[in-house]
Design an enzyme around this catalytic site. Structure first.
Site, PDB file in Angstrom:
ATOM      1  N   HIS A  75      35.754  46.238  34.418  1.00 21.31           N
ATOM      2  CA  HIS A  75      36.787  46.271  33.379  1.00 21.31           C
ATOM      3  C   HIS A  75      36.168  45.952  32.023  1.00 21.31           C
ATOM      4  CE1 HIS A  75      36.741  41.989  34.412  1.00 21.31           C
ATOM      5  NE2 HIS A  75      37.507  41.703  33.387  1.00 21.31           N
ATOM      6  N   HIS A  86      36.509  43.662  29.630  1.00 24.62           N
ATOM      7  CA  HIS A  86      36.333  42.360  28.970  1.00 24.62           C
ATOM      8  C   HIS A  86      34.866  42.089  28.627  1.00 24.62           C
ATOM      9  CE1 HIS A  86      40.398  40.672  30.544  1.00 24.62           C
ATOM     10  NE2 HIS A  86      40.533  41.319  29.407  1.00 24.62           N
ATOM     11  N   ASP A  91      32.986  39.517  28.699  1.00 24.03           N
ATOM     12  CA  ASP A  91      32.137  38.757  29.623  1.00 24.03           C
ATOM     13  C   ASP A  91      31.738  39.582  30.859  1.00 24.03           C
ATOM     14  OD1 ASP A  91      34.959  38.403  30.339  1.00 24.03           O
ATOM     15  OD2 ASP A  91      34.253  37.016  31.869  1.00 24.03           O
ATOM     16  N   HIS A  92      32.117  40.866  30.886  1.00 19.74           N
ATOM     17  CA  HIS A  92      31.695  41.759  31.972  1.00 19.74           C
ATOM     18  C   HIS A  92      30.867  42.943  31.479  1.00 19.74           C
ATOM     19  CE1 HIS A  92      34.229  39.790  35.080  1.00 19.74           C
ATOM     20  NE2 HIS A  92      34.765  39.316  33.971  1.00 19.74           N
ATOM     21  N   HIS A 113      44.940  42.590  35.938  1.00 25.85           N
ATOM     22  CA  HIS A 113      44.190  41.748  34.988  1.00 25.85           C
ATOM     23  C   HIS A 113      43.957  42.549  33.707  1.00 25.85           C
ATOM     24  CE1 HIS A 113      41.267  38.834  33.549  1.00 25.85           C
ATOM     25  NE2 HIS A 113      40.336  39.761  33.488  1.00 25.85           N
ATOM     26  N   ASP A 147      37.589  40.748  38.303  1.00 24.97           N
ATOM     27  CA  ASP A 147      38.536  39.674  37.984  1.00 24.97           C
ATOM     28  C   ASP A 147      39.913  39.934  38.592  1.00 24.97           C
ATOM     29  OD1 ASP A 147      36.533  38.470  36.575  1.00 24.97           O
ATOM     30  OD2 ASP A 147      37.481  38.625  34.605  1.00 24.97           O
ATOM     31  N   HIS A 163      34.011  35.412  38.778  1.00 29.60           N
ATOM     32  CA  HIS A 163      33.931  34.034  38.265  1.00 29.60           C
ATOM     33  C   HIS A 163      33.899  32.984  39.371  1.00 29.60           C
ATOM     34  CE1 HIS A 163      34.803  34.910  33.964  1.00 29.60           C
ATOM     35  NE2 HIS A 163      35.418  35.968  34.483  1.00 29.60           N
TER      36      HIS A 163
HETATM   37 FE    FE Z   1      35.980  37.727  33.416  1.00 24.43          FE
HETATM   38 ZN    ZN Z   2      38.257  39.711  32.747  1.00 28.95          ZN
END
Ligand code: FE
Ligand code: ZN
Length: 256
Positions: A56, A58, A60-61, A115, A134, A172
């Site tokens: 996805h 985001h 942090d990915h 998400h 996530d 995570h």
């Molecule tokens: Fe994440």
């Molecule tokens: Zn995420």
């Protein structure tokens, strides 16, 4: 063909995952939270990155993609069709029903919206491996940010229906906080109580609680147990509609 999976902590609480096919030498990164530790892990294993599979959009990915591409310019970037414009730079756009080949490994793509609106998961049926991003966490699930609660619930039920022995890798390490919350909404679940104790110990030692399995999650993860009488009773929602129960669980966790 033998598949090796290498999981490594990245950033504050993310995981990076490398999937390596010893037959062809192909290696995929599942998400790219941070290039440096992923490159170090590739180097330590003597692996060359051939593919980057994103779940996805985001940061942090995906933020590690440029750093990975700087070292491995030919690595192919695969990601969700529905988020292609938000991510940018995808070589291959995929959705439910598509198959991604990494060397000799076949990964099936599942749409798991909730998400994010276009979130996808990758599943290796031959080796019972799921990369859930996530959507599903150990004892928890992702925040529902870009879709109705019912959409997220159905995504989780799709993953819960996979074989119990499926090993589940997640984006995570949230398991300790998830365990403490789970105890408040499934207080009579002995298996959950045992697992929560184990999780406290594992995290005290600084070790990962992942991967988990579908069997363990269906037995102890409240977000997969909205139909369970014990969970419904704890919420005062006996006989409640599963989506309504899931919604209550998610809202309580948001405030926990
Ligand atoms: Fe994440
Ligand atoms: Zn995420």
């Amino acid at each position: 063909m033998t598949i090796h999976v290498h999981q490594l902590p990245c950033l504050a609480d993310n995981y990076g995952v490398l999937v390596h096919d010893s037959g062809t030498g192909a290696t995929a990164a599942i998400d790219a939270p941070d290039a440096a530790p992923l490159l170090a892990a590739l180097d330590a294993n003597g692996w060359k990155l051939t593919d980057i599979l994103l779940t996805h959009h985001h940061a942090d990915h995906v933020q590690g993609v440029p750093g990975l591409k700087a070292k491995f310019p030919n690595a192919r970037v695969v990601g969700p069709k529905k988020e292609a414009s938000r991510i940018g730079g995808l070589d291959v756009e995929v959705a439910e029903g598509d198959n991604v080949k990494v060397g000799g490994i076949d990964l099936a793509v599942f749409d798991t919206p909730g998400h994010t609106a276009g979130h996808i998961a990758y599943y290796i049926a031959s080796d019972d491996l799921l990369f859930a991003g996530d959507t599903l966490f150990a004892l928890g699930c992702g925040r529902v940010l870009e879709a109705p609660m019912a959409t997220m619930y159905h995504s989780l039920m799709k993953l819960a229906a996979l074989p119990g022995e499926t090993q589940v890798y997640c984006g995570h390490e949230y398991t300790l906080s998830n365990a403490r919350f789970a105890l408040t909404v499934d207080p009579d679940n002995n298996l959950l109580a045992e697992r929560a104790t184990e999780v406290e110990e594992i995290r005290k030692q600084g070790k990962p609680t992942l991967p988990t399995t579908i069997a363990l999650e269906t037995a102890t993860n409240p977000f997969l147990r909205a139909e369970d009488p014990g969970v419904q009773k704890a919420l005062g929602m006996e006989g409640g509609d599963p989506v309504a129960v899931f919604t209550e669980l998610r809202e309580r966790k948001n405030k926990f």
